[in-house]
Design a protein around this motif. Structure first.
Motif, short mmCIF file in Angstrom:
data_model
loop_
_atom_site.label_atom_id
_atom_site.label_comp_id
_atom_site.label_asym_id
_atom_site.label_seq_id
_atom_site.Cartn_x
_atom_site.Cartn_y
_atom_site.Cartn_z
N ARG A 160 1.04 -0.95 -0.01
CA ARG A 160 0.20 0.00 -0.08
C ARG A 160 0.76 1.29 -0.15
N GLU A 161 1.73 1.62 1.01
CA GLU A 161 3.14 2.16 0.77
C GLU A 161 3.29 2.78 -0.69
N ARG A 162 3.58 1.51 -1.12
CA ARG A 162 4.56 1.99 -2.41
C ARG A 162 3.35 2.35 -3.45
N VAL A 163 2.65 1.75 -3.76
CA VAL A 163 1.85 1.97 -4.64
C VAL A 163 0.89 3.83 -4.44
N THR A 164 0.69 3.75 -2.79
CA THR A 164 0.45 5.28 -2.50
C THR A 164 1.50 6.22 -3.18
N GLU A 165 2.50 6.52 -3.00
CA GLU A 165 4.17 6.88 -3.04
C GLU A 165 4.33 6.79 -5.14
N LEU A 166 3.48 6.09 -5.80
CA LEU A 166 3.65 6.00 -6.80
C LEU A 166 2.52 7.15 -7.35
N LEU A 167 1.90 7.07 -6.59
CA LEU A 167 0.36 7.54 -7.42
C LEU A 167 0.46 9.31 -6.96
N ALA A 168 1.34 9.45 -5.85
CA ALA A 168 1.52 10.40 -5.14
C ALA A 168 2.62 11.26 -6.18
N ARG A 169 3.35 10.97 -7.33
CA ARG A 169 4.33 11.03 -7.50
C ARG A 169 3.72 12.25 -9.04
N GLY A 170 2.62 11.99 -9.57
CA GLY A 170 2.12 12.65 -10.68
C GLY A 170 2.06 12.31 -11.72
N SER A 171 3.22 11.86 -12.09
CA SER A 171 3.66 10.78 -13.25
C SER A 171 3.37 9.92 -13.83
N PHE A 172 3.08 9.87 -15.02
CA PHE A 172 2.23 8.45 -16.13
C PHE A 172 3.80 7.36 -15.13
N PHE A 173 2.77 5.96 -14.98
CA PHE A 173 3.77 4.77 -13.99
C PHE A 173 3.09 3.76 -15.40
N TRP A 174 3.76 2.46 -15.28
CA TRP A 174 2.93 1.14 -15.53
C TRP A 174 3.54 -0.06 -15.21
N LEU A 175 2.37 -0.43 -13.91
CA LEU A 175 2.66 -1.63 -13.26
C LEU A 175 2.31 -3.16 -13.84
N ASP A 176 3.15 -3.60 -13.61
CA ASP A 176 3.25 -4.82 -14.01
C ASP A 176 2.87 -6.12 -13.03
N LEU A 177 1.81 -6.25 -12.41
CA LEU A 177 2.08 -7.32 -11.21
C LEU A 177 1.23 -9.13 -11.78
N GLU A 178 2.00 -9.48 -11.38
CA GLU A 178 1.88 -10.89 -11.79
C GLU A 178 1.93 -12.41 -10.49
N ARG A 179 0.85 -13.21 -10.38
CA ARG A 179 -0.28 -13.73 -10.30
C ARG A 179 -0.32 -13.27 -8.90
#
Length: 325
Positions: A24-43
């Motif tokens: 949750r902390e890492r995802v919240t940090e990615l969203l807070a940056r404001g820049s576009f990102f691609w997150l690939d989640l496997e299994r």
């Protein structure tokens, strides 16, 4: 009690491509940056889907669809993001990989269970870029196009194998070849079930790409290219199914011809032994003249063998004229 293993995911953002912990902390940090990102989640696990609900704020219906794999290819519009189910090819048992995409103007999240070789090449490309992901819709196109194009090498292997099967069947038909034909037909049926709805989905997008979140009207030309590839793949699958049906007909014809040859040989053998059976029955009867006139073994052998040779010669001439050997 052993600690639970930390989940990791692959993130492409700006000029960075790396594996990070999926928390949750890492995802919240990615969203807070404001820049576009691609997150690939496997299994993903059940806890991972809770993060999708709580942190990303996805609609519960979209998360519920993502939890249940083996879905039909589709695209659902949820106002601020789109949920896309796309299929590609993978060198596993069913030759398919199912990818669920959550796309918006802020991020692209891909979820899948099987390995996706196409993603490794895309990540490598973005690792070598000097600029950030300046066109998110182009990234979505490259991911979808990479999944769709992954069907071509698999179908190319099908083409080569079908040719090899036909040549092997002409030389000698075996049960293993028939089993392989059925197995390949089942794989093609599975691919067709995945590709046909996907083709229809992209066909329905033509003319309304600009209405979807994070996409513009000029992006339609890219997804039109994906649609053209899906038409080609669908036609190839249908063609290879027809070729496999033809190979099965060749197999059945070859087996039938081989059976006819065996039956012909058995008929020749039965015909040769027919006079023997007749003579055996004839001499086994108590005819007074035969018993009185043939009193020693030389005469018996002469009459029996001579009659057999004459009958055999007549049969051989007859079979030769008929072209039976």
């Amino acid at each position: 009690m052993m600690a639970e293993a930390v989940r990791t995911c692959h993130v492409v953002q700006e000029r960075d491509s790396r594996e990070v912990e999926f928390t949750r902390e890492r995802v919240t940090e990615l969203l807070a940056r404001g820049s576009f990102f691609w997150l690939d989640l496997e299994r993903p696990s059940e806890d991972d889907f809770e993060i999708l609900r709580d942190v990303f704020g996805f609609h519960p219906l979209a998360v519920e669809d993502s939890e249940q794999f083996d879905q039909r290819a589709k695209l659902d519009d949820y106002d601020d993001f789109v949920f896309l189910v796309v299929y590609g090819a993978s060198p596993d048992d069913d030759r398919l990989v199912e990818v669920h995409c959550f796309y918006s103007d802020r991020f692209l999240l891909t979820v899948h269970h099987d390995d996706t070789p196409a993603f490794a090449e895309i990540r490598r490309r973005y690792q070598q870029r000097e600029d950030a992901i300046d066109q998110p819709s182009l990234l979505l196109y490259r991911i979808v196009d990479g999944l769709v194009d992954s069907f071509f090498p698999i179908l190319g292997d099908f083409d080569d194998r079908i040719d090899e099967l036909e040549e092997a069947i002409f030389q000698r038909a075996t049960d293993a070849q028939l089993q392989e034909i059925f197995r390949m037909k089942r794989l093609l049926v599975g691919m067709r079930k995945a590709v046909s709805p996907q083709r229809d989905t992209f066909a329905s997008l033509m003319g309304r790409i600009g209405e979807l979140p994070g996409l513009a009207e000029e992006d339609e030309r890219y997804f039109r290219d994906v649609y053209d590839h899906l038409i080609r793949i669908s036609d190839m699958i249908d063609s290879y199914r027809d070729l496999l049906t033809s190979a099965m007909d060749v197999y059945l014809s070859t087996v039938s011809n081989r059976l006819n040859a065996v039956m012909k040989q058995l008929a020749v053998i039965a015909t040769i032994f027919l006079p023997l059976s007749w003579l055996t029955g004839f001499f086994g009867q108590n005819f007074g003249w035969l018993v009185g006139e043939i009193g020693h073994w030389e005469a018996f052998v002469g009459v029996g063998v001579g009659t057999e040779l004459v009958a055999l010669g007549i049969l051989l001439v007859y079979f030769k004229r008929r072209g039976w050997f």
